[in-house]
Design an enzyme around this catalytic site. Structure first.
Site, mmCIF file in Angstrom:
data_model
loop_
_atom_site.group_PDB
_atom_site.id
_atom_site.type_symbol
_atom_site.label_atom_id
_atom_site.label_comp_id
_atom_site.label_asym_id
_atom_site.label_seq_id
_atom_site.Cartn_x
_atom_site.Cartn_y
_atom_site.Cartn_z
ATOM 1 N N ARG A 1 0.961 -0.897 0.274
ATOM 2 C CA ARG A 1 0.057 -0.229 -0.176
ATOM 3 C C ARG A 1 1.053 1.148 -0.386
ATOM 4 N NH1 ARG A 1 -3.350 0.049 4.509
ATOM 5 N NH2 ARG A 1 -1.593 -0.973 5.531
ATOM 6 N N ASN B 1 -6.431 -2.780 2.447
ATOM 7 C CA ASN B 1 -6.430 -4.221 1.648
ATOM 8 C C ASN B 1 -7.782 -4.760 2.103
ATOM 9 O OD1 ASN B 1 -3.607 -4.393 2.516
ATOM 10 N ND2 ASN B 1 -3.692 -4.449 5.340
#
Length: 90
Positions: free
Chosen positions: A19, A37
């Site tokens: 990320r 996520n």
């Protein structure tokens, strides 16, 4: 032309800085959106910006950071809606 792209990245992409990799790439390219996520172990990304720049981001996401192992990236193109003021990691 500005567009929105929704991506789901599968593989070894959680717990490896994916990320934050997406965040750095998006900010560098001037894109807005988010990365988060998902419960199934994948990462969801939505970005808005110039189509050619989003395509460049997509090509980087398909590789990911060194510690990741991307096995698949699904992309869905959407109409630009100017929803995001910047790029967030959620």
């Amino acid at each position: 032309m500005d567009v929105c792209a929704h991506m789901v990245v599968k593989g070894l992409v959680q717990g490896v800085g994916f990320r934050y990799f997406a965040y750095r790439q998006a900010v560098h390219l001037g894109l807005r959106g988010y990365a988060r996520n998902l419960f199934d172990g994948s990462v969801e990304i939505e970005v808005e910006g110039e189509r050619s720049v989003v395509e460049e981001f997509f090509s980087q996401v398909k590789v990911g950071p060194r510690s990741a192992q991307v096995t698949d990236v699904k992309i869905e193109w959407k109409d630009f809606q100017n929803r995001y003021p910047h790029f967030d990691v959620r």
